[in-house]
Design a protein around this motif. Structure first.
Motif, PDB file in Angstrom:
ATOM      1  N   ASP A 156       0.823  -1.213   0.000  1.00 15.77           N
ATOM      2  CA  ASP A 156       0.000   0.000   0.000  1.00 15.77           C
ATOM      3  C   ASP A 156       0.858   1.265   0.000  1.00 15.77           C
ATOM      4  OD1 ASP A 156      -2.404  -1.372  -0.091  1.00 15.77           O
ATOM      5  OD2 ASP A 156      -2.661  -1.390   2.081  1.00 15.77           O
ATOM      6  N   GLY A 157       1.935   1.261   0.756  1.00 19.63           N
ATOM      7  CA  GLY A 157       2.836   2.409   0.761  1.00 19.63           C
ATOM      8  C   GLY A 157       3.465   2.641  -0.594  1.00 19.63           C
ATOM      9  N   LEU A 158       3.841   1.561  -1.246  1.00 18.44           N
ATOM     10  CA  LEU A 158       4.433   1.645  -2.574  1.00 18.44           C
ATOM     11  C   LEU A 158       3.424   2.192  -3.584  1.00 18.44           C
ATOM     12  CD1 LEU A 158       6.854   0.994  -4.419  1.00 18.44           C
ATOM     13  CD2 LEU A 158       5.921  -1.322  -4.640  1.00 18.44           C
ATOM     14  N   VAL A 159       2.212   1.704  -3.525  1.00 20.13           N
ATOM     15  CA  VAL A 159       1.161   2.165  -4.440  1.00 20.13           C
ATOM     16  C   VAL A 159       0.914   3.658  -4.246  1.00 20.13           C
ATOM     17  CG1 VAL A 159      -1.319   1.990  -4.936  1.00 20.13           C
ATOM     18  CG2 VAL A 159       0.061  -0.087  -4.698  1.00 20.13           C
ATOM     19  N   GLN A 160       0.864   4.115  -3.009  1.00 22.84           N
ATOM     20  CA  GLN A 160       0.620   5.533  -2.737  1.00 22.84           C
ATOM     21  C   GLN A 160       1.702   6.424  -3.343  1.00 22.84           C
ATOM     22  OE1 GLN A 160      -2.190   6.876  -1.597  1.00 22.84           O
ATOM     23  NE2 GLN A 160      -2.848   4.747  -1.727  1.00 22.84           N
ATOM     24  N   ILE A 161       2.954   5.986  -3.280  1.00 20.35           N
ATOM     25  CA  ILE A 161       4.046   6.775  -3.869  1.00 20.35           C
ATOM     26  C   ILE A 161       3.805   6.989  -5.356  1.00 20.35           C
ATOM     27  CG2 ILE A 161       6.487   6.654  -4.539  1.00 20.35           C
ATOM     28  CD1 ILE A 161       6.988   5.340  -1.791  1.00 20.35           C
ATOM     29  N   PHE A 162       3.461   5.928  -6.056  1.00 21.04           N
ATOM     30  CA  PHE A 162       3.290   6.033  -7.506  1.00 21.04           C
ATOM     31  C   PHE A 162       1.971   6.692  -7.891  1.00 21.04           C
ATOM     32  CE2 PHE A 162       6.835   3.198  -7.189  1.00 21.04           C
ATOM     33  CZ  PHE A 162       7.663   3.700  -8.178  1.00 21.04           C
ATOM     34  N   LYS A 163       0.943   6.581  -7.070  1.00 17.97           N
ATOM     35  CA  LYS A 163      -0.310   7.288  -7.346  1.00 17.97           C
ATOM     36  C   LYS A 163      -0.143   8.792  -7.163  1.00 17.97           C
ATOM     37  CE  LYS A 163      -3.855   3.821  -6.808  1.00 17.97           C
ATOM     38  NZ  LYS A 163      -5.074   3.409  -6.103  1.00 17.97           N
ATOM     39  N   GLN A 164       0.765   9.192  -6.301  1.00 18.25           N
ATOM     40  CA  GLN A 164       1.023  10.613  -6.081  1.00 18.25           C
ATOM     41  C   GLN A 164       1.846  11.218  -7.204  1.00 18.25           C
ATOM     42  OE1 GLN A 164       2.975  10.706  -2.286  1.00 18.25           O
ATOM     43  NE2 GLN A 164       1.133  10.161  -1.159  1.00 18.25           N
ATOM     44  N   GLY A 165       2.401  10.374  -8.071  1.00 16.91           N
ATOM     45  CA  GLY A 165       3.173  10.861  -9.203  1.00 16.91           C
ATOM     46  C   GLY A 165       4.562  11.349  -8.850  1.00 16.91           C
ATOM     47  N   GLN A 166       5.091  10.840  -7.758  1.00 11.22           N
ATOM     48  CA  GLN A 166       6.432  11.241  -7.324  1.00 11.22           C
ATOM     49  C   GLN A 166       7.470  10.866  -8.378  1.00 11.22           C
ATOM     50  OE1 GLN A 166       7.412  10.194  -3.283  1.00 11.22           O
ATOM     51  NE2 GLN A 166       9.491   9.705  -3.887  1.00 11.22           N
ATOM     52  N   SER A 167       8.415  11.733  -8.609  1.00  3.15           N
ATOM     53  CA  SER A 167       9.477  11.479  -9.582  1.00  3.15           C
ATOM     54  C   SER A 167      10.495  10.511  -8.990  1.00  3.15           C
ATOM     55  CB  SER A 167      10.167  12.792  -9.955  1.00  3.15           C
ATOM     56  OG  SER A 167      11.262  12.535 -10.794  1.00  3.15           O
ATOM     57  N   THR A 168      10.579   9.336  -9.581  1.00  3.82           N
ATOM     58  CA  THR A 168      11.491   8.301  -9.103  1.00  3.82           C
ATOM     59  C   THR A 168      12.269   7.752 -10.288  1.00  3.82           C
ATOM     60  OG1 THR A 168       9.929   7.711  -7.356  1.00  3.82           O
ATOM     61  CG2 THR A 168      11.602   6.102  -7.876  1.00  3.82           C
ATOM     62  N   ASP A 169      13.577   7.674 -10.144  1.00  4.20           N
ATOM     63  CA  ASP A 169      14.431   7.176 -11.219  1.00  4.20           C
ATOM     64  C   ASP A 169      14.721   5.683 -11.108  1.00  4.20           C
ATOM     65  OD1 ASP A 169      14.846   9.798 -12.369  1.00  4.20           O
ATOM     66  OD2 ASP A 169      16.096  10.206 -10.611  1.00  4.20           O
ATOM     67  N   LEU A 170      14.620   5.147  -9.883  1.00  2.00           N
ATOM     68  CA  LEU A 170      14.934   3.742  -9.653  1.00  2.00           C
ATOM     69  C   LEU A 170      14.165   3.254  -8.437  1.00  2.00           C
ATOM     70  CD1 LEU A 170      16.744   1.263 -10.396  1.00  2.00           C
ATOM     71  CD2 LEU A 170      18.427   2.191  -8.783  1.00  2.00           C
ATOM     72  N   LEU A 171      13.711   2.005  -8.523  1.00  2.00           N
ATOM     73  CA  LEU A 171      12.996   1.367  -7.415  1.00  2.00           C
ATOM     74  C   LEU A 171      13.744   0.101  -7.015  1.00  2.00           C
ATOM     75  CD1 LEU A 171      10.497   0.914  -5.581  1.00  2.00           C
ATOM     76  CD2 LEU A 171       9.352  -0.069  -7.569  1.00  2.00           C
ATOM     77  N   LEU A 172      14.158   0.038  -5.755  1.00  2.00           N
ATOM     78  CA  LEU A 172      14.723  -1.195  -5.203  1.00  2.00           C
ATOM     79  C   LEU A 172      13.575  -1.895  -4.502  1.00  2.00           C
ATOM     80  CD1 LEU A 172      18.146   0.003  -3.766  1.00  2.00           C
ATOM     81  CD2 LEU A 172      17.637  -0.962  -5.995  1.00  2.00           C
ATOM     82  N   LEU A 173      13.213  -3.071  -4.982  1.00  2.00           N
ATOM     83  CA  LEU A 173      11.955  -3.689  -4.592  1.00  2.00           C
ATOM     84  C   LEU A 173      12.144  -5.104  -4.058  1.00  2.00           C
ATOM     85  CD1 LEU A 173       8.853  -3.441  -4.630  1.00  2.00           C
ATOM     86  CD2 LEU A 173       8.909  -4.218  -6.991  1.00  2.00           C
ATOM     87  N   ASP A 174      11.800  -5.276  -2.793  1.00  2.00           N
ATOM     88  CA  ASP A 174      11.740  -6.605  -2.202  1.00  2.00           C
ATOM     89  C   ASP A 174      10.442  -7.256  -2.678  1.00  2.00           C
ATOM     90  OD1 ASP A 174      12.228  -8.830  -0.616  1.00  2.00           O
ATOM     91  OD2 ASP A 174      11.538  -7.877   1.226  1.00  2.00           O
ATOM     92  N   ILE A 175      10.419  -8.555  -2.801  1.00  2.00           N
ATOM     93  CA  ILE A 175       9.200  -9.246  -3.254  1.00  2.00           C
ATOM     94  C   ILE A 175       8.182  -9.356  -2.125  1.00  2.00           C
ATOM     95  CG2 ILE A 175       8.250 -11.395  -4.192  1.00  2.00           C
ATOM     96  CD1 ILE A 175      10.011  -9.963  -6.207  1.00  2.00           C
ATOM     97  N   GLN A 176       8.623  -9.835  -0.971  1.00  2.00           N
ATOM     98  CA  GLN A 176       7.717 -10.037   0.156  1.00  2.00           C
ATOM     99  C   GLN A 176       7.759  -8.805   1.055  1.00  2.00           C
ATOM    100  OE1 GLN A 176       5.722 -12.882   0.589  1.00  2.00           O
ATOM    101  NE2 GLN A 176       4.755 -11.527   2.050  1.00  2.00           N
ATOM    102  N   LEU A 177       6.659  -8.041   1.050  1.00  2.00           N
ATOM    103  CA  LEU A 177       6.552  -6.861   1.906  1.00  2.00           C
ATOM    104  C   LEU A 177       5.629  -7.180   3.081  1.00  2.00           C
ATOM    105  CD1 LEU A 177       6.340  -4.102  -0.846  1.00  2.00           C
ATOM    106  CD2 LEU A 177       8.325  -4.773   0.516  1.00  2.00           C
TER     107      LEU A 177
END
Length: 93
Positions: free
Chosen positions: A37-58
């Motif tokens: 949910d936190g990850l989704v909120q970041i991208f729904k807000q349209g924040q400028s991000t150049d790279l995402l380091l993403l764990d599979i199990q949150l």
């Protein structure tokens, strides 16, 4: 470079941030989240991000769920200890 870290283990998240800063001190960690949910909120807000380091199990599920809830076009480096998710990660991109 603006980077978001999605990792539910605090020590792992801190270590990733440290490694990034060692490689390039100009890297800006714009967010560190531990849930889908936190990850989704970041991208729904349209924040400028150049790279995402993403764990599979949150903390609240698998990060793949975020791709069903919002469009993520940012380049991703998967940072998981679960090798069984490798093929699924490649299928998303």
């Amino acid at each position: 470079m603006n980077v978001v870290i999605a990792e539910d283990e605090p020590l792992a998240s801190e270590r990733l941030a440290e490694l990034l800063k060692e490689c390039d001190p100009s890297v800006c960690i714009t967010d560190q989240v531990d849930t889908v949910d936190g990850l989704v909120q970041i991208f729904k807000q349209g924040q400028s991000t150049d790279l995402l380091l993403l764990d599979i199990q949150l903390a609240d599920g698998k990060s793949f769920e975020a791709f069903q809830k919002t469009q993520i076009t940012t380049p991703i480096i998967f940072t998981t200890a679960y090798d069984q998710y490798a093929m699924q990660a490649f299928k998303h991109f």
